[in-house]
Design a protein around this motif. Structure first.
Motif, PDB file in Angstrom:
ATOM      1  N   SER A  25      44.682  59.123  66.650  1.00 27.44           N
ATOM      2  CA  SER A  25      45.025  58.587  65.394  1.00 27.44           C
ATOM      3  C   SER A  25      46.242  59.413  64.392  1.00 27.44           C
ATOM      4  O   SER A  25      45.711  60.556  64.223  1.00 27.44           O
ATOM      5  N   ALA A  26      47.110  58.632  64.064  1.00 26.50           N
ATOM      6  CA  ALA A  26      47.363  58.827  63.803  1.00 26.50           C
ATOM      7  C   ALA A  26      48.033  57.968  61.945  1.00 26.50           C
ATOM      8  O   ALA A  26      48.921  59.017  61.383  1.00 26.50           O
ATOM      9  N   ALA A  27      46.903  57.175  62.138  1.00 26.77           N
ATOM     10  CA  ALA A  27      46.923  56.195  61.317  1.00 26.77           C
ATOM     11  C   ALA A  27      45.853  57.174  59.739  1.00 26.77           C
ATOM     12  O   ALA A  27      46.003  58.081  59.655  1.00 26.77           O
ATOM     13  N   THR A  28      46.358  56.678  57.862  1.00 29.33           N
ATOM     14  CA  THR A  28      46.116  57.011  57.402  1.00 29.33           C
ATOM     15  C   THR A  28      46.112  56.857  56.132  1.00 29.33           C
ATOM     16  O   THR A  28      46.528  56.072  56.115  1.00 29.33           O
ATOM     17  N   LEU A  29      45.767  57.255  54.714  1.00 25.99           N
ATOM     18  CA  LEU A  29      44.932  57.046  54.425  1.00 25.99           C
ATOM     19  C   LEU A  29      45.260  57.393  52.797  1.00 25.99           C
ATOM     20  O   LEU A  29      46.396  58.295  52.553  1.00 25.99           O
ATOM     21  N   PHE A  30      46.161  56.271  51.974  1.00 23.60           N
ATOM     22  CA  PHE A  30      46.460  57.361  50.545  1.00 23.60           C
ATOM     23  C   PHE A  30      46.180  55.762  49.212  1.00 23.60           C
ATOM     24  O   PHE A  30      45.711  54.701  49.886  1.00 23.60           O
ATOM     25  N   GLY A  31      46.662  55.866  48.228  1.00 24.13           N
ATOM     26  CA  GLY A  31      46.503  55.427  46.830  1.00 24.13           C
ATOM     27  C   GLY A  31      44.885  56.379  46.435  1.00 24.13           C
ATOM     28  O   GLY A  31      44.787  57.291  46.555  1.00 24.13           O
ATOM     29  N   SER A  32      44.351  55.243  45.549  1.00 24.35           N
ATOM     30  CA  SER A  32      43.225  56.308  44.994  1.00 24.35           C
ATOM     31  C   SER A  32      41.737  54.933  45.334  1.00 24.35           C
ATOM     32  O   SER A  32      41.779  53.715  45.519  1.00 24.35           O
ATOM     33  N   GLY A  33      40.560  56.513  45.370  1.00 26.86           N
ATOM     34  CA  GLY A  33      39.426  55.352  45.776  1.00 26.86           C
ATOM     35  C   GLY A  33      38.449  54.810  44.636  1.00 26.86           C
ATOM     36  O   GLY A  33      37.267  54.770  44.734  1.00 26.86           O
ATOM     37  N   CYS A  34      39.391  54.884  43.259  1.00 31.30           N
ATOM     38  CA  CYS A  34      37.959  54.741  42.799  1.00 31.30           C
ATOM     39  C   CYS A  34      38.077  53.152  42.549  1.00 31.30           C
ATOM     40  O   CYS A  34      38.526  52.809  43.219  1.00 31.30           O
ATOM     41  N   ALA A  35      36.890  52.521  41.583  1.00 34.73           N
ATOM     42  CA  ALA A  35      36.188  51.584  41.963  1.00 34.73           C
ATOM     43  C   ALA A  35      36.612  51.007  40.222  1.00 34.73           C
ATOM     44  O   ALA A  35      36.702  51.548  39.619  1.00 34.73           O
ATOM     45  N   ALA A  36      37.429  49.668  40.088  1.00 34.13           N
ATOM     46  CA  ALA A  36      37.403  49.205  39.171  1.00 34.13           C
ATOM     47  C   ALA A  36      36.294  48.830  38.559  1.00 34.13           C
ATOM     48  O   ALA A  36      35.613  48.041  38.094  1.00 34.13           O
ATOM     49  N   ASN A  37      36.902  48.739  36.990  1.00 33.96           N
ATOM     50  CA  ASN A  37      35.692  48.460  36.063  1.00 33.96           C
ATOM     51  C   ASN A  37      36.349  47.812  34.882  1.00 33.96           C
ATOM     52  O   ASN A  37      35.679  47.990  33.672  1.00 33.96           O
ATOM     53  N   GLN A  38      37.570  47.425  34.926  1.00 32.39           N
ATOM     54  CA  GLN A  38      38.009  47.129  33.179  1.00 32.39           C
ATOM     55  C   GLN A  38      39.189  46.169  34.262  1.00 32.39           C
ATOM     56  O   GLN A  38      39.386  46.041  35.688  1.00 32.39           O
ATOM     57  N   ILE A  39      39.178  44.882  33.386  1.00 30.76           N
ATOM     58  CA  ILE A  39      40.448  43.812  33.791  1.00 30.76           C
ATOM     59  C   ILE A  39      41.336  43.206  32.334  1.00 30.76           C
ATOM     60  O   ILE A  39      40.807  43.550  31.786  1.00 30.76           O
ATOM     61  N   GLN A  40      42.485  43.189  33.082  1.00 31.44           N
ATOM     62  CA  GLN A  40      43.398  42.486  31.817  1.00 31.44           C
ATOM     63  C   GLN A  40      44.412  41.256  32.566  1.00 31.44           C
ATOM     64  O   GLN A  40      44.587  41.930  33.530  1.00 31.44           O
ATOM     65  N   ASP A  41      44.931  40.583  31.510  1.00 30.08           N
ATOM     66  CA  ASP A  41      46.090  39.679  32.392  1.00 30.08           C
ATOM     67  C   ASP A  41      46.679  39.796  32.096  1.00 30.08           C
ATOM     68  O   ASP A  41      47.566  40.945  31.415  1.00 30.08           O
ATOM     69  N   GLY A  42      47.806  38.960  33.200  1.00 31.05           N
ATOM     70  CA  GLY A  42      48.749  39.482  33.205  1.00 31.05           C
ATOM     71  C   GLY A  42      49.456  40.767  33.533  1.00 31.05           C
ATOM     72  O   GLY A  42      51.629  40.215  33.397  1.00 31.05           O
ATOM     73  N   ALA A  43      49.210  41.898  33.827  1.00 36.49           N
ATOM     74  CA  ALA A  43      49.622  42.820  33.794  1.00 36.49           C
ATOM     75  C   ALA A  43      50.259  42.811  35.765  1.00 36.49           C
ATOM     76  O   ALA A  43      49.231  42.637  36.216  1.00 36.49           O
ATOM     77  N   ILE A  44      50.536  44.230  35.355  1.00 37.01           N
ATOM     78  CA  ILE A  44      51.112  45.090  36.514  1.00 37.01           C
ATOM     79  C   ILE A  44      50.790  46.326  36.871  1.00 37.01           C
ATOM     80  O   ILE A  44      51.525  46.909  35.893  1.00 37.01           O
TER      81      ILE A  44
END
Length: 349
Positions: A25-44
């Motif tokens: 297997s050559a697949a791999t993960l990237f990004g962040s493993g943190c868990a969302a604890n906040q939300i905000q409207d209309g954001a990127i």
């Protein structure tokens, strides 16, 4: 002539074999493993850096296809009645694949829609989004976007307001102590067909197929001549074809006949010429026409995955020395000649 042709022709239909291609297997993960604890409207949001302890790289480590992505969530939404039950649907998030265009600018090069977002736990979605090594992950939601507040200054973050379509470029405001709650699985895409080679593409050797690579079927027709065997080959797919022959010349010895390889296309009949070697020609000249040699002809085609199909036929090569027929004895004894009569002498008186 007709009798000669009927004795010299041989037809063989391939016995198909398939060799699977296996790889680690050559697949791999990237990004962040943190868990969302906040939300905000209309954001990127886009994660631009990680703390050293992060188990995943912040950017894509290889080029390929994102086949799966996940949003980790640990949200506590305070609401009552019907609205609380609607939050998993309302909080649907969208994956963005972003390419750096400068210190504070990113271009949206791909996206994938998610589904309902469970407020607690990992939410996994399938996708098929091309990615290049070094691309970033972003997240957008409507009306709310989820993010992680880590309070670690090594976690760096870019933020923008408003919707951004694929192909557009936007600038961000930098911040720290924040992360995007997304991890993505990227798989290689060797043939460049836009499908992950490990879970989406069953024929990664060719962009023409995503289902299992088709097995090629090859057929051959062989015709003997005094100094060669001519082999006609057809193939169900465009494929490289190799033709060879093996001749037993007696006393446990064999010799091999070869012809240059060719690519055979469907609907065409390719011709291969297997010229007899000197040992075969000498043996045929030494054998009488009542004696035969056996030649085994093999025509092999290889499909895009490397599996080989082979058509095999056997032909008889007739000896070339003519038999001398004797009609009688070469030496016969002649009949004895009659004895000569003694001359008669006249009587004396």
């Amino acid at each position: 002539m007709k009798k000669l042709l009927s004795a010299a022709l041989a037809m063989a239909i391939v016995a198909t074999t398939f060799v699977g291609v296996s790889s680690a297997s050559a697949a791999t993960l990237f990004g962040s493993g943190c868990a969302a604890n906040q939300i905000q409207d209309g954001a990127i949001w886009v994660s631009t850096g990680h703390a050293p302890a992060s188990p995943f790289p912040v950017t894509a480590p290889i080029s390929g296809v994102i086949t799966e992505w996940a949003v980790n969530s640990d949200l506590a939404v305070e609401s009552e009645g019907k609205l609380a039950g609607e939050f998993p649907r309302i909080l649907q998030q969208r994956l963005l694949v972003l390419r750096a265009e400068g210190p504070e600018a990113f271009k949206v090069v791909g996206e994938a829609a998610g589904g309902s977002l469970n407020l607690k736990g990992t939410n996994t979605y399938t996708a098929r989004v091309p990615v290049q090594a070094g691309d970033y992950l972003g997240i957008a939601g409507s009306p709310f976007t989820a993010y992680c507040e880590t309070k670690d200054p090594a976690d760096t973050f870019g933020a923008a307001i408003g919707g951004v379509p694929v192909g557009s470029t936007f600038k961000v405001e930098n911040a720290s102590g924040l992360q995007v709650p997304i991890t993505a699985r990227v798989e290689p895409d060797v043939d460049g067909d836009g499908y992950g080679d490990e879970t989406q593409d069953q024929c990664p050797q060719s962009a023409a197929y995503q289902s299992p690579c088709p097995v090629v079927t090859v057929s051959s027709l062989s015709l003997t001549h005094p100094k060669a065997v001519t082999v006609y080959v057809s193939s169900s797919l465009s494929a490289p074809v190799a033709v060879s022959g093996t001749v037993k010349i007696g006393k446990g010895k064999t010799t091999t006949l070869k012809a240059p390889g060719q690519t055979v296309t469907p609907g065409a009949l390719a011709r291969f010429n297997l010229a007899f070697t000197k040992p075969v020609l000498r043996t045929l000249r030494a054998l009488t026409t009542k004696k035969l040699l056996t030649v085994t002809v093999s025509a092999s085609a290889t499909n895009v995955a490397g599996s080989v199909s082979t058509a095999t036929s056997k032909l008889k090569l007739r000896g070339q020395r003519k038999t001398v027929h004797r009609t009688g004895a070469h030496h016969r004894k002649s009949a004895k000649a009659p004895a000569k009569a003694k001359p008669k002498h006249a009587k004396r008186h």
